[in-house]
Write a protein that holds these residues in place. Structure first.
Motif, mmCIF file in Angstrom:
data_model
loop_
_atom_site.group_PDB
_atom_site.id
_atom_site.type_symbol
_atom_site.label_atom_id
_atom_site.label_comp_id
_atom_site.label_asym_id
_atom_site.label_seq_id
_atom_site.Cartn_x
_atom_site.Cartn_y
_atom_site.Cartn_z
ATOM 1 N N MET A 48 0.163 -27.516 2.351
ATOM 2 C CA MET A 48 -0.409 -26.290 1.866
ATOM 3 C C MET A 48 -1.087 -25.556 3.015
ATOM 4 S SD MET A 48 -2.195 -27.349 -1.734
ATOM 5 C CE MET A 48 -2.590 -25.686 -2.176
ATOM 6 N N LYS A 49 -1.148 -24.259 2.858
ATOM 7 C CA LYS A 49 -1.828 -23.442 3.850
ATOM 8 C C LYS A 49 -3.136 -22.935 3.255
ATOM 9 C CE LYS A 49 0.838 -21.159 6.752
ATOM 10 N NZ LYS A 49 1.640 -20.060 7.268
ATOM 11 N N PRO A 50 -4.170 -22.817 4.091
ATOM 12 C CA PRO A 50 -5.445 -22.300 3.586
ATOM 13 C C PRO A 50 -5.328 -20.834 3.164
ATOM 14 C CG PRO A 50 -5.641 -23.035 5.874
ATOM 15 C CD PRO A 50 -4.238 -23.229 5.468
ATOM 16 N N VAL A 51 -6.114 -20.467 2.151
ATOM 17 C CA VAL A 51 -6.107 -19.106 1.632
ATOM 18 C C VAL A 51 -7.190 -18.271 2.298
ATOM 19 C CG1 VAL A 51 -6.359 -17.721 -0.471
ATOM 20 C CG2 VAL A 51 -5.209 -19.926 -0.566
ATOM 21 N N VAL A 52 -8.339 -18.868 2.576
ATOM 22 C CA VAL A 52 -9.453 -18.149 3.189
ATOM 23 C C VAL A 52 -9.625 -18.623 4.626
ATOM 24 C CG1 VAL A 52 -10.646 -17.786 1.007
ATOM 25 C CG2 VAL A 52 -11.161 -19.800 2.342
ATOM 26 N N SER A 53 -10.332 -17.829 5.423
ATOM 27 C CA SER A 53 -10.531 -18.180 6.827
ATOM 28 C C SER A 53 -11.493 -19.359 6.960
ATOM 29 C CB SER A 53 -11.070 -16.975 7.602
ATOM 30 O OG SER A 53 -12.399 -16.713 7.214
ATOM 31 N N LEU A 54 -11.521 -19.932 8.141
ATOM 32 C CA LEU A 54 -12.368 -21.086 8.401
ATOM 33 C C LEU A 54 -13.841 -20.742 8.250
ATOM 34 C CD1 LEU A 54 -12.576 -24.029 9.351
ATOM 35 C CD2 LEU A 54 -12.624 -23.172 11.678
ATOM 36 N N LEU A 55 -14.269 -19.615 8.802
ATOM 37 C CA LEU A 55 -15.673 -19.199 8.698
ATOM 38 C C LEU A 55 -16.066 -18.949 7.245
ATOM 39 C CD1 LEU A 55 -18.289 -18.377 10.139
ATOM 40 C CD2 LEU A 55 -17.385 -16.056 10.230
ATOM 41 N N ASN A 56 -15.202 -18.297 6.493
ATOM 42 C CA ASN A 56 -15.504 -18.049 5.079
ATOM 43 C C ASN A 56 -15.558 -19.347 4.283
ATOM 44 O OD1 ASN A 56 -15.681 -15.310 5.431
ATOM 45 N ND2 ASN A 56 -13.587 -14.905 4.788
#
Length: 88
Positions: free
Chosen positions: A1-9
């Motif tokens: 799976m790929k992340p939906v939100v950024s790392l900082l968020n």
């Protein structure tokens, strides 16, 4: 799976959700126990258990945010290492 939100968020959401869970749990338990500082005086709610129920509902929502954002942060860490299976 790929992340939906950024790392900082994702990490910001994890930290904010954790603080919200702790703070709202304390407030909810104070309202549920009918603490004199939160109920009974003029302008304060008379039914502390009803207020506590709505606060604990918010705690459940923040727990859902915490789980989702922690999983997003995990996906970012896994992607940074080279995926689920790293050949190097």
């Amino acid at each position: 799976m790929k992340p939906v939100v950024s790392l900082l968020n994702a990490w910001s959401c994890v930290i904010i959700s954790l603080f919200a869970i702790v703070i709202l749990s304390v407030l909810g338990s104070l309202f549920r126990s009918e603490h004199h500082g939160f109920t009974g005086s003029e302008g304060e709610p008379e039914d502390g258990s009803a207020v506590a129920a709505s606060i604990f509902t918010a705690v459940i929502v923040y727990a859902g945010f915490f789980v989702f954002c922690a999983f997003q942060a995990y996906l970012h860490m896994r992607a940074r290492r080279g995926g689920a299976i790293s050949l190097s």
